[in-house]
Scaffold this active site. Structure first.
Site, PDB file in Angstrom:
ATOM      1  N   HIS A 166       0.881  -1.191   0.000  1.00 31.73           N
ATOM      2  CA  HIS A 166       0.000   0.000   0.000  1.00 31.73           C
ATOM      3  C   HIS A 166       0.906   1.224   0.000  1.00 31.73           C
ATOM      4  CE1 HIS A 166      -3.770   2.243   1.481  1.00 31.73           C
ATOM      5  NE2 HIS A 166      -2.827   3.158   1.315  1.00 31.73           N
ATOM      6  N   HIS A 171       1.581   5.363  -1.691  1.00 32.99           N
ATOM      7  CA  HIS A 171       1.204   6.552  -2.471  1.00 32.99           C
ATOM      8  C   HIS A 171       2.457   7.142  -3.097  1.00 32.99           C
ATOM      9  CE1 HIS A 171      -2.871   6.742  -0.721  1.00 32.99           C
ATOM     10  NE2 HIS A 171      -2.280   6.209   0.329  1.00 32.99           N
ATOM     11  N   LYS A 182      -9.328  -0.361  -5.713  1.00 30.82           N
ATOM     12  CA  LYS A 182      -9.357   0.292  -4.410  1.00 30.82           C
ATOM     13  C   LYS A 182     -10.722   0.926  -4.145  1.00 30.82           C
ATOM     14  CE  LYS A 182      -7.898   2.052  -0.556  1.00 30.82           C
ATOM     15  NZ  LYS A 182      -6.720   2.786  -0.120  1.00 30.82           N
ATOM     16  N   HIS A 209     -10.390   1.050   1.924  1.00 35.18           N
ATOM     17  CA  HIS A 209     -10.146   2.061   2.958  1.00 35.18           C
ATOM     18  C   HIS A 209     -11.289   1.889   3.950  1.00 35.18           C
ATOM     19  CE1 HIS A 209      -8.600   5.917   4.615  1.00 35.18           C
ATOM     20  NE2 HIS A 209      -9.766   5.810   5.212  1.00 35.18           N
ATOM     21  N   HIS A 240      -4.437  -0.684   5.853  1.00 35.76           N
ATOM     22  CA  HIS A 240      -3.957   0.098   7.008  1.00 35.76           C
ATOM     23  C   HIS A 240      -4.862  -0.001   8.241  1.00 35.76           C
ATOM     24  CE1 HIS A 240      -6.697   2.860   5.056  1.00 35.76           C
ATOM     25  NE2 HIS A 240      -5.822   3.341   4.220  1.00 35.76           N
TER      26      HIS A 240
HETATM   27  C1  NCD Z   1      -3.459   9.034   2.222  1.00 33.49           C
HETATM   28  C2  NCD Z   1      -3.023  10.096   1.208  1.00 33.49           C
HETATM   29  O1  NCD Z   1      -2.445  11.101   1.616  1.00 33.49           O
HETATM   30  O2  NCD Z   1      -3.241   9.899   0.012  1.00 33.49           O
HETATM   31  N1  NCD Z   1      -3.443   9.629   3.524  1.00 33.49           N
HETATM   32  C3  NCD Z   1      -3.371   8.973   4.693  1.00 33.49           C
HETATM   33  O3  NCD Z   1      -3.481   9.600   5.737  1.00 33.49           O
HETATM   34  N2  NCD Z   1      -3.166   7.675   4.740  1.00 33.49           N
HETATM   35  C4  NCD Z   1      -4.775   8.485   1.843  1.00 33.49           C
HETATM   36  C5  NCD Z   1      -5.121   7.208   2.557  1.00 33.49           C
HETATM   37  O4  NCD Z   1      -4.518   6.159   2.316  1.00 33.49           O
HETATM   38  O5  NCD Z   1      -6.039   7.235   3.369  1.00 33.49           O
HETATM   39 ZN    ZN Z   2      -3.136   5.106   1.763  1.00 34.10          ZN
END
Ligand code: NCD
Ligand code: ZN
Length: 344
Positions: A14, A16, A98, A135, A173
């Site tokens: 996972h 970003h 997702k 999520h 998460h």
């Molecule tokens: C993530 C993001 O910034 O894209 N932020 C986070 O707090 N985890 C989005 C997510 O996975 O919820």
């Molecule tokens: Zn995330």
């Protein structure tokens, strides 16, 4: 005492990576230690079609080099076309889909409001064996933010799984003992990712002694008993729990703001932090499963043949406190304790 640990090269289930100058600046931080990562699709605008996923994959490869393997995901919307999902999967472009409940987190406005409207896609995914990554937070304004994960399990996740037999699901998460217990109670078509930071911080770290924006993420860290349940799950050897860092960069000005963005950036020091957490829990032998084997097991992919070695150090390891990117500086997660493990 173990002073050295060799593991299959880890994967991040996972992650970003963003786009543009941010992608260029932070992608090498993940590619340094990780072989593969499940790439979150919450760009602006989101990655909703197979064609967009392919183009985004190519932009990632340009930033990381071809050694790194981005495993792409599509962002589920109420207008997602089941045929596009299945053909993108068949073509090897996407690995998973997702689900963001609309409004749950950063860039989730296009997410799902009415779960009945995505039934056709979920049925097609179950049929094709495409995992749904959730999520796991409800967004109802009347539900307290600290309860949103537990309520999601009862109101959304369990009903979806019951009505879509065969759908493989990852609870992303997880932050609560409730989620740990739910996963443990289910067959192995349900897995869960656990982040690095949720193994380290509880809600006091965010709020006591002044507000710490770099510890704010979603789902928000819960009370200490929940953190302990996560450490227990991650270090238990149970193959349904695996690493998804949720490393989520935002520039410092977006974090240190009157309305700061959610997300912790852990790509740089995740392996050192994890080794320290597992060492402190007397469970170093379980790190290989958590970071290297359980994820491929769930996704039915081979374990990486390549390895990394972690070495215990006499002095605390040093790492950059922030990464300078073309989009601005990004603060690296500070676990708040010294780390005595480094990747050689
Ligand atoms: C993530 C993001 O910034 O894209 N932020 C986070 O707090 N985890 C989005 C997510 O996975 O919820
Ligand atoms: Zn995330």
């Amino acid at each position: 005492m173990t002073n050295s640990l060799t593991l299959p090269r880890p994967d991040d289930w996972h992650l970003h990576l963003r786009d543009g100058a941010m992608l260029a600046g932070i992608a090498p931080e993940s590619a340094r230690h990780f072989a593969r990562a499940i790439i979150m699709p919450n760009l602006v605008p989101p990655v909703v079609t197979g064609a967009q996923a392919r183009a985004y994959r190519d932009r990632i490869l340009a930033a990381t080099g071809s050694e790194f393997k981005p495993l792409m995901t599509l962002y589920l919307t109420e207008t997602t076309d089941p045929a596009d999902v299945v053909s993108a999967h068949d073509a090897g472009i996407i690995t998973a889909v997702k689900l963001y409940p609309a409004g749950a987190t950063t860039n989730s406005a296009s997410g799902v409001r009415d779960f009945d409207r995505v039934r056709g896609v979920l049925d097609a995914m179950a049929e094709a064996g495409i995992p749904l990554l959730c999520h796991g937070e409800v967004t109802d304004p009347d539900i307290d933010i600290f309860d949103r994960e537990a309520v999601f399990i009862d109101r959304v996740l369990d009903p979806i799984r019951n009505r879509t037999p065969g759908l493989r699901v990852v609870m992303e998460h997880i932050t609560t003992a409730d989620a740990v217990a739910y996963v443990q109670s289910q067959p192995d078509d349900l897995g869960a990712t656990i982040t690095t930071h949720h193994l380290v911080i509880n809600r006091n770290h965010i709020l006591v002694g002044g507000i710490k924006p770099h510890y704010y993420c979603l789902p928000v860290a819960k009370r200490e008993t929940h953190r302990q349940a996560l450490v227990q799950a991650a270090t238990s050897g149970d193959a349904r729990f695996f690493l998804g860092t949720d490393s989520a960069p935002h520039t410092d000005d977006a974090k240190e703001s009157a309305c700061g963005c959610a997300g912790c950036f852990t790509a740089t020091n995740t392996m050192s932090i994890l080794a320290q957490v597992f060492d402190d829990a007397a469970a170093l032998d379980k790190l290989e499963g958590f970071a290297g084997r359980n994820g491929p097991g769930f996704y039915r992919l081979p374990v990486n043949a390549d390895t990394i070695t972690l070495e215990k150090t006499a002095e605390p390891v040093t790492y950059p406190t922030r990464i300078e990117t073309g989009a601005g500086p990004v603060t690296v997660f500070d676990p708040g304790f010294p780390l005595y493990w480094r990747v050689t």
